[in-house]
Design a protein around this motif. Structure first.
Motif, PDB file in Angstrom:
ATOM      1  N   TYR A   1      15.349   4.043 -13.897  1.00 39.03           N
ATOM      2  CA  TYR A   1      14.353   3.257 -13.165  1.00 39.03           C
ATOM      3  C   TYR A   1      13.009   3.224 -13.868  1.00 39.03           C
ATOM      4  CZ  TYR A   1      17.855   2.841  -9.613  1.00 39.03           C
ATOM      5  OH  TYR A   1      19.014   2.539  -8.956  1.00 39.03           O
ATOM      6  N   SER A   2      12.674   4.290 -14.597  1.00 45.17           N
ATOM      7  CA  SER A   2      11.407   4.192 -15.315  1.00 45.17           C
ATOM      8  C   SER A   2      11.576   3.244 -16.502  1.00 45.17           C
ATOM      9  CB  SER A   2      10.885   5.572 -15.719  1.00 45.17           C
ATOM     10  OG  SER A   2      11.607   6.077 -16.791  1.00 45.17           O
ATOM     11  N   ASP A   3      12.796   3.175 -17.051  1.00 46.32           N
ATOM     12  CA  ASP A   3      13.043   2.184 -18.121  1.00 46.32           C
ATOM     13  C   ASP A   3      12.930   0.761 -17.575  1.00 46.32           C
ATOM     14  OD1 ASP A   3      13.379   4.098 -20.002  1.00 46.32           O
ATOM     15  OD2 ASP A   3      15.578   4.093 -19.951  1.00 46.32           O
ATOM     16  N   PHE A   4      13.576   0.540 -16.439  1.00 46.01           N
ATOM     17  CA  PHE A   4      13.515  -0.805 -15.837  1.00 46.01           C
ATOM     18  C   PHE A   4      12.054  -1.196 -15.562  1.00 46.01           C
ATOM     19  CE2 PHE A   4      18.112  -0.673 -14.485  1.00 46.01           C
ATOM     20  CZ  PHE A   4      18.458  -1.891 -15.042  1.00 46.01           C
TER      21      PHE A   4
ATOM     22  N   LYS B   1       0.795  -1.235   0.000  1.00 49.72           N
ATOM     23  CA  LYS B   1       0.000   0.000   0.000  1.00 49.72           C
ATOM     24  C   LYS B   1       0.823   1.280   0.000  1.00 49.72           C
ATOM     25  CE  LYS B   1      -4.224  -1.791   1.988  1.00 49.72           C
ATOM     26  NZ  LYS B   1      -4.681  -2.358   3.257  1.00 49.72           N
ATOM     27  N   ASP B   2       1.994   1.232   0.609  1.00 46.93           N
ATOM     28  CA  ASP B   2       2.716   2.479   0.860  1.00 46.93           C
ATOM     29  C   ASP B   2       3.574   2.876  -0.344  1.00 46.93           C
ATOM     30  OD1 ASP B   2       4.184   4.573   1.807  1.00 46.93           O
ATOM     31  OD2 ASP B   2       4.586   3.674   3.760  1.00 46.93           O
ATOM     32  N   ASN B   3       3.024   3.724  -1.160  1.00 48.15           N
ATOM     33  CA  ASN B   3       3.708   4.170  -2.368  1.00 48.15           C
ATOM     34  C   ASN B   3       4.994   4.931  -2.027  1.00 48.15           C
ATOM     35  OD1 ASN B   3       4.375   5.290  -4.846  1.00 48.15           O
ATOM     36  ND2 ASN B   3       2.240   5.251  -5.488  1.00 48.15           N
ATOM     37  N   ASP B   4       4.891   5.772  -1.032  1.00 49.00           N
ATOM     38  CA  ASP B   4       6.027   6.607  -0.642  1.00 49.00           C
ATOM     39  C   ASP B   4       7.216   5.759  -0.161  1.00 49.00           C
ATOM     40  OD1 ASP B   4       7.164   9.216  -0.081  1.00 49.00           O
ATOM     41  OD2 ASP B   4       7.089   8.547   2.024  1.00 49.00           O
ATOM     42  N   PHE B   5       6.886   4.647   0.493  1.00 51.22           N
ATOM     43  CA  PHE B   5       7.913   3.704   0.951  1.00 51.22           C
ATOM     44  C   PHE B   5       8.771   3.240  -0.227  1.00 51.22           C
ATOM     45  CE2 PHE B   5       8.677  -0.963   1.390  1.00 51.22           C
ATOM     46  CZ  PHE B   5       9.650  -0.930   2.372  1.00 51.22           C
ATOM     47  N   TYR B   6       8.108   2.907  -1.319  1.00 50.16           N
ATOM     48  CA  TYR B   6       8.857   2.426  -2.491  1.00 50.16           C
ATOM     49  C   TYR B   6       9.735   3.514  -3.102  1.00 50.16           C
ATOM     50  CZ  TYR B   6       6.644  -2.137  -2.578  1.00 50.16           C
ATOM     51  OH  TYR B   6       6.259  -3.414  -2.263  1.00 50.16           O
ATOM     52  N   GLN B   7       9.284   4.768  -3.013  1.00 58.15           N
ATOM     53  CA  GLN B   7      10.125   5.856  -3.517  1.00 58.15           C
ATOM     54  C   GLN B   7      11.372   5.969  -2.642  1.00 58.15           C
ATOM     55  OE1 GLN B   7       8.914   7.001  -6.361  1.00 58.15           O
ATOM     56  NE2 GLN B   7       7.103   5.736  -5.928  1.00 58.15           N
ATOM     57  N   LYS B   8      11.126   5.850  -1.339  1.00 60.34           N
ATOM     58  CA  LYS B   8      12.226   5.995  -0.393  1.00 60.34           C
ATOM     59  C   LYS B   8      13.284   4.898  -0.588  1.00 60.34           C
ATOM     60  CE  LYS B   8      14.372   7.383   3.326  1.00 60.34           C
ATOM     61  NZ  LYS B   8      14.250   7.032   4.735  1.00 60.34           N
ATOM     62  N   ILE B   9      12.846   3.650  -0.710  1.00 57.41           N
ATOM     63  CA  ILE B   9      13.836   2.575  -0.798  1.00 57.41           C
ATOM     64  C   ILE B   9      14.544   2.569  -2.144  1.00 57.41           C
ATOM     65  CG2 ILE B   9      12.693   1.113   0.910  1.00 57.41           C
ATOM     66  CD1 ILE B   9      11.686  -0.648  -1.373  1.00 57.41           C
ATOM     67  N   LEU B  10      13.903   3.137  -3.152  1.00 58.91           N
ATOM     68  CA  LEU B  10      14.587   3.242  -4.440  1.00 58.91           C
ATOM     69  C   LEU B  10      15.736   4.226  -4.311  1.00 58.91           C
ATOM     70  CD1 LEU B  10      14.700   2.545  -7.457  1.00 58.91           C
ATOM     71  CD2 LEU B  10      13.317   4.555  -7.871  1.00 58.91           C
ATOM     72  N   VAL B  11      15.457   5.366  -3.672  1.00 60.30           N
ATOM     73  CA  VAL B  11      16.482   6.394  -3.538  1.00 60.30           C
ATOM     74  C   VAL B  11      17.589   5.933  -2.590  1.00 60.30           C
ATOM     75  CG1 VAL B  11      16.946   8.736  -2.755  1.00 60.30           C
ATOM     76  CG2 VAL B  11      14.862   8.236  -4.034  1.00 60.30           C
ATOM     77  N   SER B  12      17.220   5.398  -1.412  1.00 61.22           N
ATOM     78  CA  SER B  12      18.295   5.081  -0.459  1.00 61.22           C
ATOM     79  C   SER B  12      18.937   3.718  -0.673  1.00 61.22           C
ATOM     80  CB  SER B  12      17.836   5.221   0.997  1.00 61.22           C
ATOM     81  OG  SER B  12      16.470   5.315   1.113  1.00 61.22           O
ATOM     82  N   ASN B  13      18.243   2.759  -1.243  1.00 60.38           N
ATOM     83  CA  ASN B  13      18.834   1.427  -1.368  1.00 60.38           C
ATOM     84  C   ASN B  13      18.900   0.899  -2.794  1.00 60.38           C
ATOM     85  OD1 ASN B  13      16.882   1.510   1.236  1.00 60.38           O
ATOM     86  ND2 ASN B  13      18.872   0.650   1.740  1.00 60.38           N
ATOM     87  N   GLY B  14      18.391   1.683  -3.738  1.00 57.18           N
ATOM     88  CA  GLY B  14      18.407   1.219  -5.131  1.00 57.18           C
ATOM     89  C   GLY B  14      17.527   0.013  -5.343  1.00 57.18           C
TER      90      GLY B  14
END
Lengths: 438, 272, 309
Positions: free
Chosen positions: A382-385, A342-355
């Motif tokens: 990341y949008s390509d992936f 559910k947490d969309n923002d969580f996924y943004q965060k882990i992309l930025v900090s952990n790739g």
């Protein structure tokens, strides 16, 4: 005197067991209440096993912080183990039928999912109606489904990409467009040119690693097994083609031969190879050599010269599973559901900090995914992936992937040296595999 | 004659130095690794860098190193002391009180040493959980103090202990336990030293069993920490090397202290 | 008459002491070793796939001999055993002899240095060995050998089935020579100096002393190190697993499974493949049988005897 002591001991023990019993009753009634009133505050302790301190462990800790904001009474402990260690512990606990040592949530590699689900029936919680699986990439959901029931909560993707050095390819006369949606034959052709012009190897290859073969197989929607789970090696046209490509790359002189993970990383960190084909999780290791910033880009992976093969595939990736024996099963499911599904923002965060690239599709329209990356020459990698991820053919890995890998690669030296033809080797490997999984 | 002696000396020292360098080189590299960044370690840098403070900080800040270190130390020392005592006693019983029954038991012991531990893990795990020892250090200590390896080692060494000395002591009226702890034990110092080194090293490095039996971070041992550190997709080698160097130090200290006993042997102390 | 009863009661008390001395170890070993062994032997007669268990008698054992993977593992293990163990033990004995010599300087430093490999962390030394034995022309060992003109082409150390075995043997020798040395060193303290002094007077040189005094006097320890090294090699796991590509999750153990040992195979059967604990236990018992036979031979050859006379 002795009698007095033992009487005392016995009474202490009795007392403690009865009080334990009371506690258990209390918590039982509590969970009953929770069952009826979903609004009630969650409490209890969750133990979670994961394996990479910089990746899934760190991410789980982020999830923990987020969940505890709304559920301060839930205690969460993330235990960090080596991946092989985690699997050993899990097998030992499950096989001995002892429930005390098991965690509540565990991370399992996607290739191993069916193995655990089939070997330990009833050990993992059925999440079919608890998670909205429509929000996740198809291929990911299918690998954790057994007999119509879905068990895991999808986590990271292993969507594959062709990472390449723009400077080397330019010297060889290629532009980024020339690498889009190519075949493996074309890739080898480019490799020869690169070798000729720059003296650099096109790619690092580990002759004992099944990664390339798995990428190629999945790109054509195939695996080592047929739909019923029977070994399908000897008459598997896709596998034959994949092995031929692998052999050609190995023998053509465009590859730098490496042994193991560290040497593989060293090959691209020190600029010895012009490209890397791997899962998206390799991004972190490539970016570790900051001096190469601006010299890399990512293209879709090459496809096989076979009908049905696409320029998208997967390597690795893992998912979360809830143990059915967990005392706080409902809390565990609620935790995974409210963060990972559910947490969309969580996924943004882990992309930025952990790739970490999740397989949660709604997250992919988020801001972090559309950020251009300077390291990759300003490409929105990341949008390509994410685009490629949607195209990965869903397949069933079955429970014997590692057995199959091992049966084939045991013969690889003979294939490379032409002692065995690909056809003969696959026949032999199939026999061996059938014997192994009997 | 003189020249050939010098040549011999050169040969002997040459051999020693080669063996020494080959043995120490990886250790040296480990220490340089402690001072370098991960990328440098992978590239095979062999000189000292400037990352030591950073690496130390990372290790100490991200993990409860003091506690983990003490866990390992506690387990290893207790195991070492108890295991030396119990195993050498058993070996003494087998060697100096000959009996057919006990020899049969001894042979079964030897046989049991040959089974790979992986095969025993599941039943052993069930057993320790039944005893309520899951996630407790005692599960590691109890399962390793009676070491067949050590019993075998002590018995082989007791073979060279002169039996007449024991007879003489009995004639003098010494009790059986007294003979063991005041005559045999002190005169086999070098054997106990080697046994102690083995025992400490084995339990300090123990990996598979602690991994299975320990559940929480506060019970963790050094080997488990290092294993989880090195499992990352992108391992921090500088940090790993730092943890490894810290984990190796106690073994070196133990070895260096105990190897001194390899100069005073049985003859010296018995003669007194 | 009185004499006989006296000696009888002496023997009885002696026997009681004997039991007492071994009692602690006996209790612990029965609980924590023999019980699991019996249980795992029972497992070896069942067919397990994870939790699903079925009694199959000895068919797991029969199946072994038709399993090419098992036969490969058996062969590899034997190659390590036959070649590596004798070389290592000879080196250990030689080093111990030299380092026991009173005229050698810096003994403590040399001993500690040579023992270091045994305590060097497996993680650290596998990373380093992989780097040193890199198959490219820039690998440290290849570079050195090429600059000395010993080889022209870089050796494919860990990528070639033959050379990968050589590399593992080098690693094993490196790691365990100093370790075995300490057992010899400690046992050498139990040889009376008078023996050497007498030999010196008789004009025996160092080589003679080594063969005619040191070796015979060390026989129990030589038996000990041989037996334990044999068992250790039959259970060989760390080096093949870690030096081969990818470690535990690697596709094969060494190129073409050239480093697959029995213990690695057991590991794979339990934890990497779909778990077959029963079959894995059967492989374990094959190790026990081989080890037992070899141990008996080793005791017999050495003329060492544990039976009471």
């Amino acid at each position: 005197m002795k009698k007095v002591i033992s009487l005392l001991l016995i009474s202490v023990m009795l007392f403690s067991t009865t009080s334990c019993g009371k506690k258990a009753d209390e918590s039982a009634s509590k969970s009953d209440k929770e069952g009826t009133e979903t609004q009630a505050e969650k409490s209890g302790k969750l133990t979670i096993w994961a394996w990479d301190p910089n990746f899934n462990v760190a991410i789980m800790n982020e999830a923990k912080t987020r969940y505890q904001k709304d559920n301060p009474k839930v205690e969460i402990e993330v235990v960090d183990l080596a991946k092989a260690d985690l699997e050993q512990k899990l097998h030992t606990n499950l096989a001995s039928g002892v429930k005390e040592g098991l965690p509540d949530i565990v991370l399992i590699e996607d290739y191993n999912a069916q193995k655990f689900l089939k070997s330990y029936p009833g050990a993992f919680a059925d999440l079919t109606n608890k998670i909205n699986y429509k929000d996740f990439a198809d291929y990911k959901v299918s690998l954790m489904t057994l007999d119509g029931k879905t068990y895991g909560v999808p986590f990271d993707s292993g969507v594959a990409g062709l990472f390449y050095r723009t400077d080397y390819l330019e010297q060889a006369g290629y532009k980024p467009e020339d690498l889009n949606n190519i075949t493996w034959d074309k890739f080898i052709e480019i490799g020869k040119k690169v070798k000729e012009k720059t003296g650099k190897a096109m790619i690092g290859i580990d002759p004992n690693d099944g990664g390339f073969i798995r990428i190629m197989l999945q790109s054509a929607g195939q695996w080592y097994f047929d739909k019923d789970g029977n070994p399908n090696l000897a008459n598997n046209a896709v596998l034959k083609e994949a092995l031929k490509v692998f052999k050609t790359i190995y023998n053509s002189g465009i590859a730098k031969v490496t042994n193991g993970w560290d040497e593989g990383c060293k090959a691209f960190n020190s600029g010895d190879v012009a490209s890397v084909i791997s899962g998206v999780w390799m991004t972190g290791s490539i970016k570790a050599e900051a001096s190469q910033s601006g010299k890399w880009r990512v293209a879709p992976i090459p496809r096989l010269n076979i009908e049905g093969s696409v320029n998208a595939s997967n390597l690795g990736g893992s998912s979360w599973y809830v143990l059915d024996s967990s005392k706080n099963k409902d809390v565990a499911i609620d935790f995974l559901n409210s963060i990972y599904a559910k947490d969309n923002d969580f996924y943004q965060k882990i992309l930025v900090s952990n790739g970490a690239v999740g397989t949660y599709i709604p997250a992919q329209s988020g801001s972090a995914y559309s950020q251009p990356d300077e390291f990759f020459s300003g490409q929105k990698v990341y949008s390509d992936f994410s685009e490629w991820m949607k195209k990965i053919p869903p397949i069933n890995y079955g429970q014997y992937t590692y057995e199959a890998d091992s049966a084939i690669f045991a013969l690889m030296p003979d294939i490379f040296s032409n002692k065995l033809s690909v056809d003969d080797a696959l026949k032999k490997a199939e026999d061996q595999l059938k014997n192994q999984i009997k | 004659m003189k020249a050939s002696k010098i040549l011999k000396k050169i040969l002997v020292y040459g051999f020693l130095i080669i063996a020494f360098v080959a043995s120490v080189f990886p250790f040296y590299w480990m220490i340089t690794g402690m001072t370098n960044s991960s990328v440098d370690v992978i590239k095979g840098k062999l000189t000292f860098g400037d990352q030591m403070i950073n690496n130390l900080k990372t290790v100490f800040n991200s993990y409860d190193l003091g506690r983990i270190f003490l866990n390992s130390l506690k387990i290893s020392l207790i195991t070492m002391v108890l295991s030396l005592l119990i195993s050498s006693m058993a070996a003494y019983g087998f060697e100096f009180y000959p009996s057919k029954h006990r020899d049969r038991i001894y042979n079964i012991f030897l046989l049991s040493m040959m089974i790979p531990f992986a095969a025993l893990m599941i039943p052993l795990f069930k057993l320790t959980v039944k005893f309520g020892m899951l996630d407790k250090h005692i599960a590691i200590i109890l399962t390793s103090i009676a070491s067949v390896f050590l019993i075998f080692f002590f018995r082989q060494n007791f073979k060279s202990f002169p039996k007449e000395i024991i007879q003489a002591a009995r004639v003098d009226g010494a009790g059986e336990f007294k003979i063991f702890y005041s005559i045999v034990m002190p005169s086999m110092k070098s054997t106990y030293a080697a046994g102690a080194i083995y025992s400490f090293m084995t339990s300090w490095n123990a990996y598979l069993w602690p991994l299975i039996i320990l559940q929480t971070d506060k019970q963790k041992t050094m080997t488990l920490l290092i294993s989880s550190l090195s499992s990352a997709y992108f391992p921090e080698y500088g940090v790993i090397m730092t943890a490894i160097v810290i984990a190796t130090l106690p073994m070196i200290v133990i070895f260096f202290t105990l190897q001194r006993h390899f100069v005073e042997g049985i003859t010296g102390s018995v003669k007194q | 008459m009185a004499e006989v009863t006296k000696s009888n009661s002496f023997e009885k008390t002696q026997n009681r002491y004997g039991w007492f001395f071994i009692s602690f170890a006996l209790i612990l070993i029965v609980i924590f070793l023999l019980y699991p062994i019996v249980y795992s032997f029972y497992l070896s007669t069942t067919e397990t796939k994870g939790m699903v268990q079925k009694f199959v008698g000895f068919s797991n054992y029969a199946r072994l001999f038709k399993d090419p993977m098992f036969i490969k593992a058996l062969k590899n293990t034997f190659i390590f055993l036959i070649i590596q163990v004798p070389i290592m033990l000879f080196l250990s004995l030689l080093l111990a002899t030299i380092l026991n010599d009173k005229s050698i300087k810096f003994k403590g430093i040399f001993r500690t240095g040579i023992f270091l490999p045994a305590v060097t962390s497996l993680v650290a030394y596998t990373i380093l060995f992989k780097m040193m034995f890199n198959s490219g022309a820039d690998g440290m060992v290849n570079k050195a050998l090429m600059s000395m003109h010993i080889i022209k082409e870089p050796i494919q150390w860990l990528l070639d089935p033959f050379w990968s075995k050589v590399t593992v043997m080098l690693a094993l020798t490196w790691r365990w020579t100093g370790y075995n040395m300490i057992f010899f060193l400690s046992a050498m303290q139990n040889i009376p100096d008078e023996l050497y002094e007498a030999a010196e007077i008789d004009g025996a040189n160092k080589a003679h002393q080594f063969w005619y005094i040191t070796v015979p006097m060390l026989k129990p320890t030589i038996v000990f190190t041989t037996v334990t090294s044999t068992i250790g090699t039959l259970q060989l796991f760390d080096e093949p697993m870690n030096l081969s590509t990818g470690g535990p999750s690697g596709t094969t153990t060494g190129p073409g499974n050239s480093l697959l040992t029995l213990s690695v195979y057991i590991y794979n059967l339990c934890f990497k493949y779909t778990p077959k604990f029963g079959y894995a236990a059967a492989v374990s018992y094959v190790i026990v049988i081989i080890a037992a036979i070899l141990t008996v031979i080793e005791f017999k050859v050495a003329g060492d005897n544990n039976e009471s006379k």
